[in-house]
Design a protein around this motif. Structure first.
Motif, PDB file in Angstrom:
ATOM      1  N   MET A  31       0.823  -1.203   0.000  1.00 20.32           N
ATOM      2  CA  MET A  31       0.000   0.000   0.000  1.00 20.32           C
ATOM      3  C   MET A  31       0.857   1.254   0.000  1.00 20.32           C
ATOM      4  SD  MET A  31      -3.230  -0.878   2.482  1.00 20.32           S
ATOM      5  CE  MET A  31      -2.270  -1.461   3.862  1.00 20.32           C
ATOM      6  N   PHE A  33       0.327   5.592   0.294  1.00 16.96           N
ATOM      7  CA  PHE A  33      -0.646   6.567   0.770  1.00 16.96           C
ATOM      8  C   PHE A  33      -0.277   7.953   0.256  1.00 16.96           C
ATOM      9  CE2 PHE A  33      -2.438   3.576   3.760  1.00 16.96           C
ATOM     10  CZ  PHE A  33      -1.366   2.759   4.086  1.00 16.96           C
ATOM     11  N   TYR A  35      -0.932  11.931   1.062  1.00 15.25           N
ATOM     12  CA  TYR A  35      -1.418  12.893   2.038  1.00 15.25           C
ATOM     13  C   TYR A  35      -1.306  14.304   1.467  1.00 15.25           C
ATOM     14  CZ  TYR A  35      -1.455   9.597   6.004  1.00 15.25           C
ATOM     15  OH  TYR A  35      -1.733   8.564   6.860  1.00 15.25           O
ATOM     16  N   GLN A  37      -0.995  18.423   2.828  1.00 15.30           N
ATOM     17  CA  GLN A  37      -0.795  19.339   3.948  1.00 15.30           C
ATOM     18  C   GLN A  37      -0.984  20.753   3.430  1.00 15.30           C
ATOM     19  OE1 GLN A  37       3.064  19.280   5.870  1.00 15.30           O
ATOM     20  NE2 GLN A  37       2.143  19.954   7.783  1.00 15.30           N
ATOM     21  N   GLN A  41      -1.804  23.807   8.083  1.00 20.19           N
ATOM     22  CA  GLN A  41      -2.707  22.733   8.500  1.00 20.19           C
ATOM     23  C   GLN A  41      -1.941  21.437   8.731  1.00 20.19           C
ATOM     24  OE1 GLN A  41      -6.048  23.409   8.958  1.00 20.19           O
ATOM     25  NE2 GLN A  41      -5.438  25.505   8.477  1.00 20.19           N
ATOM     26  N   SER A  42      -2.655  20.458   9.233  1.00 21.14           N
ATOM     27  CA  SER A  42      -2.053  19.159   9.461  1.00 21.14           C
ATOM     28  C   SER A  42      -2.088  18.324   8.187  1.00 21.14           C
ATOM     29  CB  SER A  42      -2.817  18.439  10.573  1.00 21.14           C
ATOM     30  OG  SER A  42      -2.194  17.220  10.854  1.00 21.14           O
ATOM     31  N   LEU A  43      -1.550  17.120   8.279  1.00 21.30           N
ATOM     32  CA  LEU A  43      -1.592  16.193   7.166  1.00 21.30           C
ATOM     33  C   LEU A  43      -2.955  15.516   7.123  1.00 21.30           C
ATOM     34  CD1 LEU A  43       1.516  16.212   8.251  1.00 21.30           C
ATOM     35  CD2 LEU A  43       1.748  14.295   6.681  1.00 21.30           C
ATOM     36  N   LEU A  45      -5.113  12.506   4.931  1.00 17.88           N
ATOM     37  CA  LEU A  45      -5.014  11.424   3.964  1.00 17.88           C
ATOM     38  C   LEU A  45      -5.973  11.665   2.806  1.00 17.88           C
ATOM     39  CD1 LEU A  45      -3.780   8.636   3.294  1.00 17.88           C
ATOM     40  CD2 LEU A  45      -5.711   7.612   4.513  1.00 17.88           C
ATOM     41  N   GLU A  58     -10.529   8.964   0.700  1.00 21.02           N
ATOM     42  CA  GLU A  58     -11.103   9.390   1.975  1.00 21.02           C
ATOM     43  C   GLU A  58     -12.239  10.384   1.708  1.00 21.02           C
ATOM     44  OE1 GLU A  58     -10.006   8.063   5.031  1.00 21.02           O
ATOM     45  OE2 GLU A  58      -9.061   6.737   3.557  1.00 21.02           O
ATOM     46  N   LEU A 104       4.798   4.823   9.340  1.00 18.83           N
ATOM     47  CA  LEU A 104       4.821   5.240   7.955  1.00 18.83           C
ATOM     48  C   LEU A 104       6.157   5.908   7.622  1.00 18.83           C
ATOM     49  CD1 LEU A 104       1.308   6.872   7.327  1.00 18.83           C
ATOM     50  CD2 LEU A 104       2.052   4.544   6.836  1.00 18.83           C
ATOM     51  N   PHE A 106       7.836   8.585   4.861  1.00 18.33           N
ATOM     52  CA  PHE A 106       7.346   9.650   4.009  1.00 18.33           C
ATOM     53  C   PHE A 106       8.388  10.095   2.985  1.00 18.33           C
ATOM     54  CE2 PHE A 106       3.287  10.912   5.774  1.00 18.33           C
ATOM     55  CZ  PHE A 106       3.311  10.317   7.022  1.00 18.33           C
TER      56      PHE A 106
ATOM     57  N   TYR B  36       5.488  11.918  15.454  1.00 22.19           N
ATOM     58  CA  TYR B  36       6.348  12.114  14.304  1.00 22.19           C
ATOM     59  C   TYR B  36       7.033  13.458  14.437  1.00 22.19           C
ATOM     60  CZ  TYR B  36       4.706   8.084  11.641  1.00 22.19           C
ATOM     61  OH  TYR B  36       4.444   6.806  11.206  1.00 22.19           O
ATOM     62  N   ARG B  43      12.597  15.202   5.962  1.00 19.39           N
ATOM     63  CA  ARG B  43      11.269  14.638   5.807  1.00 19.39           C
ATOM     64  C   ARG B  43      10.692  14.241   7.158  1.00 19.39           C
ATOM     65  NH1 ARG B  43      12.257  10.187   1.629  1.00 19.39           N
ATOM     66  NH2 ARG B  43      13.806  11.708   0.958  1.00 19.39           N
ATOM     67  N   LEU B  44       9.396  14.085   7.156  1.00 20.23           N
ATOM     68  CA  LEU B  44       8.697  13.654   8.347  1.00 20.23           C
ATOM     69  C   LEU B  44       9.135  12.236   8.704  1.00 20.23           C
ATOM     70  CD1 LEU B  44       6.370  14.670  10.207  1.00 20.23           C
ATOM     71  CD2 LEU B  44       4.790  13.491   8.682  1.00 20.23           C
ATOM     72  N   TYR B  86       4.427  16.187  15.383  1.00 21.86           N
ATOM     73  CA  TYR B  86       3.044  15.811  15.097  1.00 21.86           C
ATOM     74  C   TYR B  86       2.673  14.582  15.928  1.00 21.86           C
ATOM     75  CZ  TYR B  86       3.265  18.730  10.889  1.00 21.86           C
ATOM     76  OH  TYR B  86       3.394  19.772  10.009  1.00 21.86           O
ATOM     77  N   PHE B 100      -3.526  12.822  11.882  1.00 21.29           N
ATOM     78  CA  PHE B 100      -2.511  13.676  12.481  1.00 21.29           C
ATOM     79  C   PHE B 100      -3.132  14.847  13.217  1.00 21.29           C
ATOM     80  CE2 PHE B 100       1.606  12.226  10.929  1.00 21.29           C
ATOM     81  CZ  PHE B 100       1.245  11.382   9.894  1.00 21.29           C
ATOM     82  N   GLY B 101      -2.451  15.257  14.272  1.00 28.19           N
ATOM     83  CA  GLY B 101      -2.765  16.529  14.890  1.00 28.19           C
ATOM     84  C   GLY B 101      -2.175  17.655  14.050  1.00 28.19           C
ATOM     85  N   GLN B 102      -2.436  18.881  14.478  1.00 34.49           N
ATOM     86  CA  GLN B 102      -2.027  20.022  13.668  1.00 34.49           C
ATOM     87  C   GLN B 102      -0.561  20.384  13.823  1.00 34.49           C
ATOM     88  OE1 GLN B 102      -5.154  22.968  14.607  1.00 34.49           O
ATOM     89  NE2 GLN B 102      -5.770  22.689  12.482  1.00 34.49           N
TER      90      GLN B 102
END
Lengths: 115, 110
Positions: A31, A33, A35, A37, A41-43, A45, A58, A104, A106, B36, B43-44, B86, B100-102
């Motif tokens: 898989m 994914f 995302y 951002q 703002q946050s990430l 999906l 989603e 995950l 990224f 994270y 990168r994250l 995060y 995820f949170g902000q």
């Protein structure tokens, strides 16, 4: 771990055009994914890309706006169609490191600015 | 609804001071929670997960189901800890999807 490469790293686009983001992984993964951002703002999906089947989107995201391809186990593309300034975001590709842990990995992200 | 809340956008501390980055979640099942981190121009990446009960780079986080919290702590902040953090919740078992949170920007001043 997995090494993920995304292209382009950034781009400036005109309203109404479409752009395709590529994601290449250095190992086979089931898989992938995508995302988004948005600025400040946050990430969030967008969808899960499975090899050999349609992507799963989603709530709030649709295939016509964000078509996804997954031709093999190491590659995927996300297209942002008919772009507007609201689509200005960082788009990130990610893969599962270990489904048992939920980790995950990224990519570095693709920063799109729509004028 | 499944949700992750990080109430602070920015946390600024001096080097050597204790740090606590707050994270609260809303989830009906048994949560799997993660922190994270994204350092400047990197990168994250995963910092730690609650299942492991590990300490990474001096950071720890304890899942408190009663308070639905997963705060990230470090007793003595270092300048290299400056980054965006995060909190994230695994929402669907083992599918790898995260909520995820902000994010909280941690700024450690010399």
């Amino acid at each position: 771990s997995a090494v993920i490469s995304q292209k382009p790293s950034r781009d400036i686009c005109q309203r109404g055009t479409s752009l395709t983001i590529q994601c290449q992984v250095d190992s086979q993964v089931t898989m992938m994914f995508w995302y988004r951002q948005q600025p400040g703002q946050s990430l969030t999906l967008i969808a899960t890309a499975n090899q050999g089947s349609e992507a799963t989107y989603e709530s709030g995201f649709v295939i016509d706006k964000f078509p996804i391809s997954r031709p093999n186990l190491t590659f995927s593309t996300l297209t942002v169609s008919n772009m507007s300034p609201e689509d200005s975001s960082i788009y990130l590709c990610s893969v599962s490191g270990n489904l048992n842990t939920g980790e995950l990995f990224f990519g570095e992200g693709s920063r799109l600015t729509v004028l | 609804a499944q949700r992750v809340t990080q109430p602070e956008k920015l946390l600024s501390v001096f080097k050597g001071a204790p740090v606590e980055l707050k994270c609260n979640y809303s989830y009906s099942g048994s949560p799997e929670l993660f922190w994270y981190v994204q350092y400047s121009r990197q990168r994250l990446q995963l910092l730690l997960r609650h299942i492991s009960r590990e300490s990474i780079k001096g950071f720890t986080a304890d899942l408190n189901k009663g308070e639905t919290s997963f705060h990230l702590k470090k007793p003595f902040a270092q300048e290299e800890d400056s980054a965006m953090y995060y909190c994230a919740l695994s929402s669907s078992g083992n599918t790898g999807k995260l909520i995820f949170g902000q994010g909280t920007t941690l700024q450690v001043k010399p």
